[in-house]
Design a protein around this motif. Structure first.
Motif, PDB file in Angstrom:
ATOM      1  N   TYR A 225       0.831  -1.205   0.000  1.00 35.53           N
ATOM      2  CA  TYR A 225       0.000   0.000   0.000  1.00 35.53           C
ATOM      3  C   TYR A 225       0.864   1.252   0.000  1.00 35.53           C
ATOM      4  O   TYR A 225       2.020   1.215   0.443  1.00 35.53           O
ATOM      5  CB  TYR A 225      -0.966   0.027   1.211  1.00 35.53           C
ATOM      6  CG  TYR A 225      -0.280  -0.008   2.559  1.00 35.53           C
ATOM      7  CD1 TYR A 225       0.245   1.153   3.122  1.00 35.53           C
ATOM      8  CD2 TYR A 225      -0.157  -1.200   3.268  1.00 35.53           C
ATOM      9  CE1 TYR A 225       0.882   1.125   4.359  1.00 35.53           C
ATOM     10  CE2 TYR A 225       0.486  -1.231   4.503  1.00 35.53           C
ATOM     11  CZ  TYR A 225       1.001  -0.068   5.037  1.00 35.53           C
ATOM     12  OH  TYR A 225       1.637  -0.081   6.251  1.00 35.53           O
ATOM     13  N   VAL A 226       0.298   2.317  -0.564  1.00 36.56           N
ATOM     14  CA  VAL A 226       0.869   3.665  -0.458  1.00 36.56           C
ATOM     15  C   VAL A 226      -0.329   4.562  -0.208  1.00 36.56           C
ATOM     16  O   VAL A 226      -1.180   4.707  -1.086  1.00 36.56           O
ATOM     17  CB  VAL A 226       1.540   4.122  -1.774  1.00 36.56           C
ATOM     18  CG1 VAL A 226       2.208   5.482  -1.574  1.00 36.56           C
ATOM     19  CG2 VAL A 226       2.530   3.104  -2.288  1.00 36.56           C
ATOM     20  N   GLU A 227      -0.436   5.124   0.967  1.00 36.13           N
ATOM     21  CA  GLU A 227      -1.650   5.870   1.326  1.00 36.13           C
ATOM     22  C   GLU A 227      -1.309   7.058   2.213  1.00 36.13           C
ATOM     23  O   GLU A 227      -0.340   7.015   2.969  1.00 36.13           O
ATOM     24  CB  GLU A 227      -2.613   4.988   2.158  1.00 36.13           C
ATOM     25  CG  GLU A 227      -3.075   3.703   1.511  1.00 36.13           C
ATOM     26  CD  GLU A 227      -4.127   3.915   0.433  1.00 36.13           C
ATOM     27  OE1 GLU A 227      -4.709   5.017   0.371  1.00 36.13           O
ATOM     28  OE2 GLU A 227      -4.328   2.967  -0.354  1.00 36.13           O
ATOM     29  N   VAL A 228      -2.165   8.066   2.145  1.00 37.70           N
ATOM     30  CA  VAL A 228      -2.115   9.121   3.151  1.00 37.70           C
ATOM     31  C   VAL A 228      -2.930   8.631   4.337  1.00 37.70           C
ATOM     32  O   VAL A 228      -4.059   8.158   4.164  1.00 37.70           O
ATOM     33  CB  VAL A 228      -2.697  10.442   2.602  1.00 37.70           C
ATOM     34  CG1 VAL A 228      -2.816  11.486   3.720  1.00 37.70           C
ATOM     35  CG2 VAL A 228      -1.829  10.970   1.462  1.00 37.70           C
ATOM     36  N   ALA A 229      -2.359   8.678   5.523  1.00 39.23           N
ATOM     37  CA  ALA A 229      -3.072   8.218   6.725  1.00 39.23           C
ATOM     38  C   ALA A 229      -3.313   9.409   7.643  1.00 39.23           C
ATOM     39  O   ALA A 229      -2.386  10.183   7.927  1.00 39.23           O
ATOM     40  CB  ALA A 229      -2.263   7.142   7.448  1.00 39.23           C
ATOM     41  N   GLU A 230      -4.541   9.517   8.109  1.00 38.14           N
ATOM     42  CA  GLU A 230      -4.922  10.663   8.955  1.00 38.14           C
ATOM     43  C   GLU A 230      -4.558  10.393  10.414  1.00 38.14           C
ATOM     44  O   GLU A 230      -5.399  10.420  11.292  1.00 38.14           O
ATOM     45  CB  GLU A 230      -6.429  10.948   8.813  1.00 38.14           C
ATOM     46  CG  GLU A 230      -6.871  11.281   7.408  1.00 38.14           C
ATOM     47  CD  GLU A 230      -6.269  12.592   6.860  1.00 38.14           C
ATOM     48  OE1 GLU A 230      -5.986  13.492   7.672  1.00 38.14           O
ATOM     49  OE2 GLU A 230      -6.071  12.670   5.638  1.00 38.14           O
ATOM     50  N   PHE A 231      -3.293  10.050  10.626  1.00 40.04           N
ATOM     51  CA  PHE A 231      -2.825   9.925  12.007  1.00 40.04           C
ATOM     52  C   PHE A 231      -2.440  11.320  12.495  1.00 40.04           C
ATOM     53  O   PHE A 231      -2.555  12.296  11.769  1.00 40.04           O
ATOM     54  CB  PHE A 231      -1.612   8.993  12.091  1.00 40.04           C
ATOM     55  CG  PHE A 231      -1.850   7.607  11.537  1.00 40.04           C
ATOM     56  CD1 PHE A 231      -3.094   6.998  11.622  1.00 40.04           C
ATOM     57  CD2 PHE A 231      -0.808   6.903  10.938  1.00 40.04           C
ATOM     58  CE1 PHE A 231      -3.309   5.716  11.111  1.00 40.04           C
ATOM     59  CE2 PHE A 231      -1.013   5.623  10.431  1.00 40.04           C
ATOM     60  CZ  PHE A 231      -2.259   5.042  10.513  1.00 40.04           C
ATOM     61  N   GLU A 232      -1.946  11.380  13.721  1.00 44.83           N
ATOM     62  CA  GLU A 232      -1.444  12.643  14.259  1.00 44.83           C
ATOM     63  C   GLU A 232       0.057  12.528  14.437  1.00 44.83           C
ATOM     64  O   GLU A 232       0.491  11.783  15.328  1.00 44.83           O
ATOM     65  CB  GLU A 232      -2.075  12.908  15.624  1.00 44.83           C
ATOM     66  CG  GLU A 232      -3.117  13.967  15.616  1.00 44.83           C
ATOM     67  CD  GLU A 232      -3.769  14.050  16.981  1.00 44.83           C
ATOM     68  OE1 GLU A 232      -3.018  14.278  17.961  1.00 44.83           O
ATOM     69  OE2 GLU A 232      -4.983  13.843  17.061  1.00 44.83           O
ATOM     70  N   PRO A 233       0.881  13.149  13.614  1.00 42.02           N
ATOM     71  CA  PRO A 233       0.537  13.963  12.454  1.00 42.02           C
ATOM     72  C   PRO A 233       0.145  13.117  11.248  1.00 42.02           C
ATOM     73  O   PRO A 233       0.368  11.902  11.250  1.00 42.02           O
ATOM     74  CB  PRO A 233       1.848  14.706  12.187  1.00 42.02           C
ATOM     75  CG  PRO A 233       2.907  13.744  12.648  1.00 42.02           C
ATOM     76  CD  PRO A 233       2.328  13.012  13.813  1.00 42.02           C
ATOM     77  N   ARG A 234      -0.442  13.799  10.224  1.00 43.34           N
ATOM     78  CA  ARG A 234      -0.771  13.115   8.957  1.00 43.34           C
ATOM     79  C   ARG A 234       0.510  12.595   8.326  1.00 43.34           C
ATOM     80  O   ARG A 234       1.546  13.277   8.366  1.00 43.34           O
ATOM     81  CB  ARG A 234      -1.376  14.122   7.976  1.00 43.34           C
ATOM     82  CG  ARG A 234      -2.868  14.152   7.954  1.00 43.34           C
ATOM     83  CD  ARG A 234      -3.333  15.293   7.087  1.00 43.34           C
ATOM     84  NE  ARG A 234      -3.540  14.878   5.719  1.00 43.34           N
ATOM     85  CZ  ARG A 234      -2.969  15.439   4.660  1.00 43.34           C
ATOM     86  NH1 ARG A 234      -2.111  16.425   4.787  1.00 43.34           N
ATOM     87  NH2 ARG A 234      -3.274  15.011   3.465  1.00 43.34           N
TER      88      ARG A 234
END
Ligand code: AMP
Length: 258
Positions: A225-234
């Motif tokens: 996978y290659v994804e933007v993850a909405e963790f803190e921080p993004r």
């Protein structure tokens, strides 16, 4: 530095420190590199007493992966001592999961995406072992690497959901990289020289901070996978397989570059 194998011994070692001392915990699976040492040194600077746990947690691996995981306890003990650890807690699996063991922590949504999708049950093992370590050590601070951004998100959620947050601060430190950009990982020793060359596509792709561009740069590789993850921080996160080795990495998208 003291090496302890049992929960009882560890509790005894910590008992005199319970009133007034700040205990730092660094959970690890061993095969130490500079990424681990950065956590130990920061814990040393910030706490009165530093516990490093060294436990290749069978609950977070599948069987083949568990067998291949690099182990070198003697070297690890020396490195942890040099970096200022007071205790290395290295229990055998049966100490953490004795016969009859059956209690598990499931962080439902955060634990089932990305790594959780490709490694079912992984974060159930991670969350459970972290909660057990937090209960045994009762640290004021626990140290984690941004390298495992989803692990941080899962542990942070658990700490909040189970109301541990009043007594425990999670400290997250930047990813330490080799000079060529590859994030340090205990698994890097498993890469053949030619595989290591190919693995460099991972940090290069993530450095674009652009998922489309990163996917292009990784095309031809075995990408999970290659994804933007909405963790803190993004973060922009990715996992690839190079030969039989699985590598994960991420870059922070906003705020301080890590
Ligand atoms: P591990 O032994 O791989 O479970 O890692 C123990 C801790 O070290 C985890 O919190 C990891 O996120 C952290 N860590 C692993 N690699 C790195 C790295 N390259 N830079 C910073 N922290 C790391």
């Amino acid at each position: 530095m003291k090496l302890v194998r049992t929960i009882h011994e560890l509790r005894q070692a910590l008992e005199p420190l319970r009133h007034g001392s700040e205990i730092g915990l660094v959970p690890t699976m061993g095969a130490f590199h500079e990424g681990h040492l950065a956590l130990f040194r920061t814990a040393r600077d910030e706490c009165d007493f530093v516990v490093v746990s060294l436990f290749v947690n069978p609950a977070q691996f599948d069987a083949a992966d568990l067998d291949r995981y690099p182990r070198d306890e003697e070297r690890d003990g020396r490195l942890a001592a040099d970096a200022g650890a007071d205790v290395v807690f290295a229990p055998p699996p049966g100490e953490m999961y004795p016969p009859g063991y059956q209690t598990w922590v499931e962080v439902e949504q955060l634990g089932s995406i990305l790594e959780g999708q490709f490694r079912p049950g992984h974060f159930r093992g991670v969350a459970t072992v972290c909660l057990k370590l937090f209960n045994i050590v009762r640290p004021s601070r626990a140290y984690f690497g941004q390298k495992d951004a989803q692990q941080v998100a899962v542990v942070r959620r658990m700490v909040c959901d189970l109301d541990l947050d009043l007594n425990l601060e999670l400290r997250v430190l930047p990813t330490v990289r080799d000079r060529d950009g590859l994030a340090l990982s205990s698994r890097n020793v498993l890469l053949l020289p030619e595989e290591r060359e190919r693995a460099l596509a991972l940090p290069r792709a993530l450095a674009t901070k652009d998922p489309e561009r990163a996917r292009e740069l990784l095309s031809g590789l075995d990408v999970e996978y290659v994804e933007v993850a909405e963790f803190e921080p993004r973060v922009l996160v990715a996992a690839i397989r190079v030969g039989s080795t699985r590598l994960i990495d991420n870059v922070v998208l906003d705020g301080e570059a890590k």
